[in-house]
Design a protein around this motif. Structure first.
Motif, PDB file in Angstrom:
ATOM      1  N   ALA A 141     123.728 -15.576 107.578  1.00 24.98           N
ATOM      2  CA  ALA A 141     122.339 -15.513 108.305  1.00 24.98           C
ATOM      3  C   ALA A 141     121.533 -16.559 108.187  1.00 24.98           C
ATOM      4  O   ALA A 141     121.013 -17.135 109.309  1.00 24.98           O
ATOM      5  CB  ALA A 141     121.649 -14.480 107.793  1.00 24.98           C
ATOM      6  N   HIS A 150     112.271  -8.371 115.935  1.00 30.91           N
ATOM      7  CA  HIS A 150     112.059  -7.204 115.160  1.00 30.91           C
ATOM      8  C   HIS A 150     111.797  -5.954 115.982  1.00 30.91           C
ATOM      9  O   HIS A 150     112.482  -4.993 116.309  1.00 30.91           O
ATOM     10  CB  HIS A 150     110.894  -7.201 114.100  1.00 30.91           C
ATOM     11  CG  HIS A 150     111.174  -8.101 113.019  1.00 30.91           C
ATOM     12  ND1 HIS A 150     112.133  -7.704 112.202  1.00 30.91           N
ATOM     13  CD2 HIS A 150     110.342  -9.065 112.393  1.00 30.91           C
ATOM     14  CE1 HIS A 150     112.297  -8.685 111.031  1.00 30.91           C
ATOM     15  NE2 HIS A 150     110.758  -9.364 111.324  1.00 30.91           N
ATOM     16  N   GLN A 155     114.976  -5.280 118.285  1.00 33.87           N
ATOM     17  CA  GLN A 155     115.954  -4.476 117.626  1.00 33.87           C
ATOM     18  C   GLN A 155     115.769  -3.124 117.665  1.00 33.87           C
ATOM     19  O   GLN A 155     116.496  -2.314 117.312  1.00 33.87           O
ATOM     20  CB  GLN A 155     116.590  -5.209 116.411  1.00 33.87           C
ATOM     21  CG  GLN A 155     116.908  -6.564 116.449  1.00 33.87           C
ATOM     22  CD  GLN A 155     117.529  -7.320 115.194  1.00 33.87           C
ATOM     23  OE1 GLN A 155     118.638  -6.618 114.655  1.00 33.87           O
ATOM     24  NE2 GLN A 155     116.761  -7.847 114.259  1.00 33.87           N
ATOM     25  N   ALA A 213     116.269   0.503 113.787  1.00 29.43           N
ATOM     26  CA  ALA A 213     116.935  -0.725 113.088  1.00 29.43           C
ATOM     27  C   ALA A 213     116.183  -1.148 112.249  1.00 29.43           C
ATOM     28  O   ALA A 213     116.597  -1.575 111.071  1.00 29.43           O
ATOM     29  CB  ALA A 213     117.683  -1.580 114.166  1.00 29.43           C
ATOM     30  N   TYR A 214     114.977  -1.446 112.560  1.00 29.76           N
ATOM     31  CA  TYR A 214     113.960  -1.990 111.499  1.00 29.76           C
ATOM     32  C   TYR A 214     113.801  -1.133 110.245  1.00 29.76           C
ATOM     33  O   TYR A 214     114.057  -1.615 109.274  1.00 29.76           O
ATOM     34  CB  TYR A 214     112.600  -2.263 112.108  1.00 29.76           C
ATOM     35  CG  TYR A 214     111.466  -2.915 111.553  1.00 29.76           C
ATOM     36  CD1 TYR A 214     111.542  -4.394 111.397  1.00 29.76           C
ATOM     37  CD2 TYR A 214     110.492  -2.271 111.113  1.00 29.76           C
ATOM     38  CE1 TYR A 214     110.430  -4.913 110.598  1.00 29.76           C
ATOM     39  CE2 TYR A 214     109.550  -3.052 110.166  1.00 29.76           C
ATOM     40  CZ  TYR A 214     109.430  -4.382 110.123  1.00 29.76           C
ATOM     41  OH  TYR A 214     108.436  -5.118 109.506  1.00 29.76           O
ATOM     42  N   ALA A 252     117.124  -0.998 107.973  1.00 33.24           N
ATOM     43  CA  ALA A 252     117.316  -2.220 107.367  1.00 33.24           C
ATOM     44  C   ALA A 252     116.351  -2.308 106.309  1.00 33.24           C
ATOM     45  O   ALA A 252     116.715  -2.619 105.037  1.00 33.24           O
ATOM     46  CB  ALA A 252     117.058  -3.540 108.329  1.00 33.24           C
ATOM     47  N   GLY A 305     121.236  -7.020 103.688  1.00 36.03           N
ATOM     48  CA  GLY A 305     121.350  -6.588 104.931  1.00 36.03           C
ATOM     49  C   GLY A 305     119.683  -6.545 105.537  1.00 36.03           C
ATOM     50  O   GLY A 305     119.720  -7.083 106.738  1.00 36.03           O
ATOM     51  N   TRP A 306     118.898  -6.418 104.908  1.00 36.77           N
ATOM     52  CA  TRP A 306     117.584  -6.544 105.384  1.00 36.77           C
ATOM     53  C   TRP A 306     117.450  -8.011 105.525  1.00 36.77           C
ATOM     54  O   TRP A 306     116.593  -8.480 106.756  1.00 36.77           O
ATOM     55  CB  TRP A 306     116.521  -6.258 104.173  1.00 36.77           C
ATOM     56  CG  TRP A 306     115.114  -6.470 104.213  1.00 36.77           C
ATOM     57  CD1 TRP A 306     114.441  -7.491 103.700  1.00 36.77           C
ATOM     58  CD2 TRP A 306     114.069  -6.161 105.494  1.00 36.77           C
ATOM     59  NE1 TRP A 306     113.062  -7.600 104.190  1.00 36.77           N
ATOM     60  CE2 TRP A 306     113.033  -6.884 105.157  1.00 36.77           C
ATOM     61  CE3 TRP A 306     114.183  -5.175 106.368  1.00 36.77           C
ATOM     62  CZ2 TRP A 306     111.801  -6.659 106.026  1.00 36.77           C
ATOM     63  CZ3 TRP A 306     113.046  -4.918 107.409  1.00 36.77           C
ATOM     64  CH2 TRP A 306     111.905  -5.721 107.095  1.00 36.77           C
ATOM     65  N   HIS A 319     118.887  -8.704 108.667  1.00 33.17           N
ATOM     66  CA  HIS A 319     118.203  -8.379 109.836  1.00 33.17           C
ATOM     67  C   HIS A 319     116.963  -9.239 110.308  1.00 33.17           C
ATOM     68  O   HIS A 319     116.759  -9.601 111.379  1.00 33.17           O
ATOM     69  CB  HIS A 319     117.778  -6.874 109.454  1.00 33.17           C
ATOM     70  CG  HIS A 319     116.984  -6.067 110.519  1.00 33.17           C
ATOM     71  ND1 HIS A 319     117.476  -5.352 111.542  1.00 33.17           N
ATOM     72  CD2 HIS A 319     115.676  -6.180 110.651  1.00 33.17           C
ATOM     73  CE1 HIS A 319     116.507  -4.874 112.424  1.00 33.17           C
ATOM     74  NE2 HIS A 319     115.505  -5.416 112.050  1.00 33.17           N
ATOM     75  N   CYS A 320     116.574  -9.813 109.244  1.00 34.33           N
ATOM     76  CA  CYS A 320     115.184 -10.614 109.555  1.00 34.33           C
ATOM     77  C   CYS A 320     115.784 -11.984 110.305  1.00 34.33           C
ATOM     78  O   CYS A 320     115.064 -12.452 111.092  1.00 34.33           O
ATOM     79  CB  CYS A 320     114.349 -10.736 108.077  1.00 34.33           C
ATOM     80  SG  CYS A 320     113.549  -9.606 107.570  1.00 34.33           S
ATOM     81  N   ARG A 352     118.351 -12.035 112.059  1.00 39.19           N
ATOM     82  CA  ARG A 352     118.780 -11.899 113.575  1.00 39.19           C
ATOM     83  C   ARG A 352     117.427 -11.611 114.098  1.00 39.19           C
ATOM     84  O   ARG A 352     117.433 -12.365 115.677  1.00 39.19           O
ATOM     85  CB  ARG A 352     119.487 -10.509 113.711  1.00 39.19           C
ATOM     86  CG  ARG A 352     119.902 -10.235 115.058  1.00 39.19           C
ATOM     87  CD  ARG A 352     120.499 -11.048 115.785  1.00 39.19           C
ATOM     88  NE  ARG A 352     121.084 -10.714 117.146  1.00 39.19           N
ATOM     89  CZ  ARG A 352     121.268 -11.631 118.116  1.00 39.19           C
ATOM     90  NH1 ARG A 352     121.487 -12.696 117.752  1.00 39.19           N
ATOM     91  NH2 ARG A 352     121.552 -11.039 119.418  1.00 39.19           N
ATOM     92  N   SER A 353     116.410 -11.042 113.781  1.00 32.04           N
ATOM     93  CA  SER A 353     115.091 -11.192 114.412  1.00 32.04           C
ATOM     94  C   SER A 353     114.629 -12.797 114.747  1.00 32.04           C
ATOM     95  O   SER A 353     114.150 -12.860 115.846  1.00 32.04           O
ATOM     96  CB  SER A 353     113.820 -10.442 113.655  1.00 32.04           C
ATOM     97  OG  SER A 353     114.422  -9.124 113.563  1.00 32.04           O
TER      98      SER A 353
END
Length: 287
Positions: A21, A234, A237, A241-242, A245, A259-260, A263-264, A266-267
């Motif tokens: 990531a 954020h 997604q 999903a927020y 995560a 995973g969190w 996720h950030c 990807r945001s």
């Protein structure tokens, strides 16, 4: 978070999926910074990113307005949604002014962010109604006390006690002030995750948490011109999903925390995509 005593945030870089990531975010940011429009019109891109980031953050806090409505409006006092959008816009404008203070006094910055979000309710004699339900002037800009309720429309996880909040905020502040080798994405994700978990204020905790994430991403040098609004990603997604995560973050497991962070990441990448589209529109003369 980690048992690595000397640099616990840096140790999170070894969690599942985090290294990938971090690398993906760095490449995406480098690409948009290399866009030819950025050489001439970076201030316009920054302004647009702030507007779109504010819209995204407000959407997660229950005020999902169209971008053009946010752009058009001048009065943000009519109702709770309008006050939320106004708070997000004020935070977006304020974040860049607090970069030099963040590394020396993160608690001071968080207090300032809550004051800015709360608007008139933070001013002696100001109206609590202008700051949203449940907010009163004497609760603005400080951690909540025993018996005070929290108005947070998105996150409903168990609320830590004020004493736990104080201890964990102190620990987070110590990590920020100490610095370290953690990638900006990791630090930003942990700052946001902790603030969402703690909800230290009586209101606007989600908006403040995402503004703090933005400050870390800008101040770290990853996004010095503030053109990569993670809040856009954020929102794109989606709240489900927020929250999923974030539940992983709350679990404290390596997979959940990793995973969190991913996720950030990807945001941030989706924020980059948004600003790249703005660059392309400006290049075509369409914006």
């Amino acid at each position: 978070m980690s048992t690595h005593a000397s640099d616990p945030l840096a140790a999170l870089g070894s969690l599942p999926g985090v290294a990938d990531a971090v690398d993906s975010v760095r490449k995406a940011v480098d690409r948009v910074y290399g866009h030819r429009v950025m050489r001439r019109r970076s201030n316009e891109i920054s302004s647009e990113a702030a507007l779109r980031g504010a819209r995204g953050s407000a959407a997660l806090s229950g005020a999902d307005w169209a971008l053009e409505e946010v752009r058009r409006r001048t009065d943000f006092s009519a109702d709770a949604e309008a006050r939320t959008v106004g708070a997000a816009l004020r935070l977006g404008a304020e974040a860049g002014q607090l970069l030099s203070i963040w590394r020396q006094s993160p608690m001071r910055v968080l207090a300032r962010l809550h004051l800015v979000a709360s608007g008139d309710a933070g001013i002696p004699g100001g109206s609590a109604a202008t700051a949203g339900s449940g907010t009163v002037g004497d609760s603005v800009g400080r951690p909540r006390l025993d018996g005070e309720t929290v108005d947070e429309p998105l996150v409903h996880a168990p609320l830590p006690s004020p004493s736990e909040v104080a201890g964990r905020l102190d620990g987070l502040a110590e990590l920020i002030v100490a610095g370290g080798e953690a990638p900006a994405l990791v630090t930003a994700a942990i700052v946001q995750g902790e603030l969402l978990a703690l909800r230290p204020f009586t209101s606007y905790n989600g908006l403040v948490a995402r503004a703090a994430e933005r400050i870390v991403l800008i101040g770290s040098g990853l996004d010095p011109k503030a053109i990569c609004p993670a809040e856009v990603g954020h929102a794109e997604q989606g709240s489900a999903a927020y929250l999923a995560a974030f539940e992983g973050y709350l679990s404290g497991t390596p997979e959940g925390v990793g995973g969190w962070i991913a996720h950030c990441g990807r945001s941030v990448e989706l924020g980059v995509r948004e600003s790249t589209a703005v660059c392309e529109a400006l290049q075509r003369g369409a914006a």
